[in-house]
Design an enzyme around this catalytic site. Sequence first.
Site, PDB file in Angstrom:
ATOM      1  N   LYS A  28      59.568  12.051   7.344  1.00  0.00           N
ATOM      2  CA  LYS A  28      58.592  12.948   7.952  1.00  0.00           C
ATOM      3  C   LYS A  28      58.345  12.574   9.412  1.00  0.00           C
ATOM      4  O   LYS A  28      58.131  13.440  10.252  1.00  0.00           O
ATOM      5  CB  LYS A  28      57.290  12.931   7.163  1.00  0.00           C
ATOM      6  CG  LYS A  28      56.649  11.569   7.105  1.00  0.00           C
ATOM      7  CD  LYS A  28      55.225  11.609   6.627  1.00  0.00           C
ATOM      8  CE  LYS A  28      54.645  10.223   6.818  1.00  0.00           C
ATOM      9  NZ  LYS A  28      53.258  10.097   6.529  1.00  0.00           N
ATOM     10  N   THR A  29      58.405  11.274   9.711  1.00  0.00           N
ATOM     11  CA  THR A  29      58.189  10.851  11.094  1.00  0.00           C
ATOM     12  C   THR A  29      59.271  11.419  12.002  1.00  0.00           C
ATOM     13  O   THR A  29      58.988  11.953  13.078  1.00  0.00           O
ATOM     14  CB  THR A  29      58.184   9.310  11.189  1.00  0.00           C
ATOM     15  OG1 THR A  29      57.374   8.802  10.132  1.00  0.00           O
ATOM     16  CG2 THR A  29      57.633   8.856  12.513  1.00  0.00           C
ATOM     17  N   ASP A 229      48.930  14.003  10.517  1.00  0.00           N
ATOM     18  CA  ASP A 229      49.673  13.234   9.523  1.00  0.00           C
ATOM     19  C   ASP A 229      48.676  12.668   8.499  1.00  0.00           C
ATOM     20  O   ASP A 229      47.499  12.542   8.792  1.00  0.00           O
ATOM     21  CB  ASP A 229      50.407  12.093  10.238  1.00  0.00           C
ATOM     22  CG  ASP A 229      51.493  11.500   9.368  1.00  0.00           C
ATOM     23  OD1 ASP A 229      51.747  12.051   8.279  1.00  0.00           O
ATOM     24  OD2 ASP A 229      52.097  10.494   9.775  1.00  0.00           O
ATOM     25  N   GLU A 230      49.150  12.315   7.324  1.00  0.00           N
ATOM     26  CA  GLU A 230      48.303  11.714   6.276  1.00  0.00           C
ATOM     27  C   GLU A 230      47.048  12.560   6.015  1.00  0.00           C
ATOM     28  O   GLU A 230      45.937  12.035   5.932  1.00  0.00           O
ATOM     29  CB  GLU A 230      47.869  10.289   6.681  1.00  0.00           C
ATOM     30  CG  GLU A 230      48.988   9.404   7.158  1.00  0.00           C
ATOM     31  CD  GLU A 230      49.633   8.563   6.069  1.00  0.00           C
ATOM     32  OE1 GLU A 230      49.366   8.830   4.872  1.00  0.00           O
ATOM     33  OE2 GLU A 230      50.407   7.665   6.415  1.00  0.00           O
ATOM     34  N   GLN A 260      49.818   9.311  -2.173  1.00  0.00           N
ATOM     35  CA  GLN A 260      49.506   8.186  -1.313  1.00  0.00           C
ATOM     36  C   GLN A 260      48.081   8.226  -0.778  1.00  0.00           C
ATOM     37  O   GLN A 260      47.785   7.658   0.259  1.00  0.00           O
ATOM     38  CB  GLN A 260      50.494   8.125  -0.153  1.00  0.00           C
ATOM     39  CG  GLN A 260      51.916   7.933  -0.620  1.00  0.00           C
ATOM     40  CD  GLN A 260      52.820   7.443   0.494  1.00  0.00           C
ATOM     41  OE1 GLN A 260      52.587   6.399   1.085  1.00  0.00           O
ATOM     42  NE2 GLN A 260      53.843   8.207   0.797  1.00  0.00           N
ATOM     43  N   ARG A 612      57.197   0.698  -0.922  1.00  0.00           N
ATOM     44  CA  ARG A 612      57.453  -0.005   0.342  1.00  0.00           C
ATOM     45  C   ARG A 612      58.832  -0.655   0.307  1.00  0.00           C
ATOM     46  O   ARG A 612      59.386  -1.026   1.324  1.00  0.00           O
ATOM     47  CB  ARG A 612      56.412  -1.104   0.604  1.00  0.00           C
ATOM     48  CG  ARG A 612      54.976  -0.678   0.841  1.00  0.00           C
ATOM     49  CD  ARG A 612      54.818   0.463   1.764  1.00  0.00           C
ATOM     50  NE  ARG A 612      54.880   1.723   1.017  1.00  0.00           N
ATOM     51  CZ  ARG A 612      54.881   2.915   1.585  1.00  0.00           C
ATOM     52  NH1 ARG A 612      54.855   3.025   2.893  1.00  0.00           N
ATOM     53  NH2 ARG A 612      54.953   4.017   0.855  1.00  0.00           N
TER      54      ARG A 612
END
Length: 746
Positions: A28-29, A229-230, A260, A612
């Site tokens: 996504k980044t 974002d988020e 998340q 992670r």
Amino acid sequence: MQLNPKQEEAKNKIEWPLLIIAWAWSWKTATLSQRVNYMIKEKGIVPPSVMMVTFTNKAASEMRERVAKTLWVETPRSIYSRWNFPLIGTFHSIWIFILKEVLNNFDSEELAIWLKKDFVIYDESDKLSVLKWIIKNELHLNEKEYPARQIAFYISNAKNALISAKAYEAEIDSSIKEVVFKTYLKYEENLRQNNALDFDDILVKTLWLLRIPKILDIYQERYKYLMVDEYQDTNAPQYEIVKLLAAKYRNLAVVWDDSQSIYSWRWADMRNIINFRKDYTDALIIKLEQNYRSTKTIISGANSVIKNNNSWIKKELWTDNNTWDKINYIEAPDDKTEASIIAWIIRDWTEDGWQYADNLLLYRTNAQSRQLEEALMIKNIPYRVIWGQKFYDRKEIKDLLGYLRVIHNSNDAVSMKRIINVPTRKIGAKSIEILDNYKLNFELPYLQIIENIDEVEELRPAARLSIKVFWEIYNTLREQSNKIVVSELISHLVKAVQYEEYITDGLSTDEAQSKKENIEELITVASQYNWMDPRESLAQFLEEVALITDMDTKDEREDYVTLMTIHTSKWLEQTRVFLTWLEDGIFPSFRSVWDVNALEEERRLMYVGMTRAREELYISRAKERFHFWDYVRNPESRFMKEIDTQLIENYAITEKSLGWTSIFSSVSSLWWTSDWFSFWWASTAKKVVKPLANNDVSIFSMWDKVAHPKFWNWIITSLTWELAEIAFSSNGIKKMNIRIAPVRKL
DNA sequence: CTCGGTCCTTTTTTT
DNA sequence: AAGGACCGAG
């Protein structure tokens, strides 16, 4: 980097509300940074009309870097180079920027806001000290009965529900809320007098300003393209602010992942997405479900856990990556063995050519780092613990920042109170009480009282004299602050008040050294602002320091193992991840097991922890451990049982993996002697823990004299292999391992 | 009045 | 590690 068709679609849809549902590591980044590039390069949109909001400073600076790369420009140092670059920052940093800009250009009275442009930001401990003072001195209540921490929780809750102090009266339905109401009123009054904001206010005040049509108009026109974002971690004020900004042009793209969402305790509400869908019924929804990072095993494992959440929207994260090792499960007999095995595995991999930096150790709470640290130290493995905000919580840092804050904003009473007797100037509690009363009676800022201190007759002459001396120092520093940059200002300040002598007085060489290093570190951070105008550098430094956290200082170039909480790890990935203390009561936390929502949030945290890992995931627990001053046997974590058993390989605890551990655990009581403990504390205060000494044991023998940096000279009175008992004249007998202890034969 | 000892407790997660 | 409570010395 070639985008897949879905990502391409997200990149190209820019004049429309857009919901990007992105699972872990779905690039996504990359998609977002290419989207910015597309806007600017292909669509000719001017860079400063693009705003991107991230959750952490780290994410923001990474994003700035990536965008700068695609645009072939130099990476801007901060969000402030907005005239040729998109505005990319965290919620808090962007809102502060907007607040300052508005206050610079408009009259506070016209805006009906008390806030003035030189405002300071109160962190959590500043807030608590104000609340404590109010509860004790203004409401005359017992702090034990009404703990400031609890009151702070209620106030924060109210602020995030956009309930003002006055409106809180309607919320009173219990005696505690009665007290909260009174405290809240006084607290707001205090903030106003000090021209200060707390973290919640940064959001609430921004929202207040944006509700003024002519202000809103400016920012709607300037930022026509918004990205958040988020989004699952936004709270009510954040949601409102974004909604207002996007209302006119509707070019809003949000990235959302319900798996998340781990910040509900900070009032984040993942149901904001429902509001989003209502606000933009025509929004284009794009799902990015392909994971480009982790192995199939890790993704299947994480999926098998998260699907137990009822609130979870069904979906399948998938990958083209190879299947790799299974998830390794370590069930250790006790806590020391658990930590030792992990250290052993890391050591073993390193001998095979891997880097220490390839390993990430995660746990539920900060306090859990200790046993892992011990094990790493024993094996000489360099590591670094990332604590939430530890660095800026240290006394020496808070003191120096306190000085800078009163230089910047003389109304800041909390900082003034903190530093007026630092270093000690014989201005004690009684004198400060007199000053406080005077302040309360005449409604004057401290500075004005201090300036005319002779008027305060109740004060002892000695105290008055001290305050005059303080006033001289303060004035000199304040004048200097207009001429020299902030890093030099700090050096001058340290010399002017003889701060080093004060803070290191009575400390051992090691501890004193660590204090000095911390001061140096602060000056280094400050020197990043040296390119600015002196006054501006001070303002900028203070503003960013308030938002910076320990994790923002992670240095990629050094090779060390990193330890942190799962919350903190959210922004990063690692080849090999260790998830530790997987026991019911610890993870999930004992506070969450009775509450379905809390438990589901813990489960999402487990998902974050597992994802992670890129290649290898180790999960560990101990059957018995020493915790909260007692031996406890926690059941296996329920999350562990949720992982598909085919994916798990039980890690065999062999003699080899135990290695030296078994020898050590048989004499484990030795590791808990007080000097070991203080050595541990002293070492963790440093940035990177240096490997322990590796003395040649054979040169030591009975009755040898040895030198120790902390306890001076010792004599060995007993020596068994490398474990020595050493007599010290005033402290009696100490037990230590002379191979790793900082001792030297005399 | 102020200071500097000692002894005690402390916490889930952090912008 | 740091803050709070308590106490004795100056």
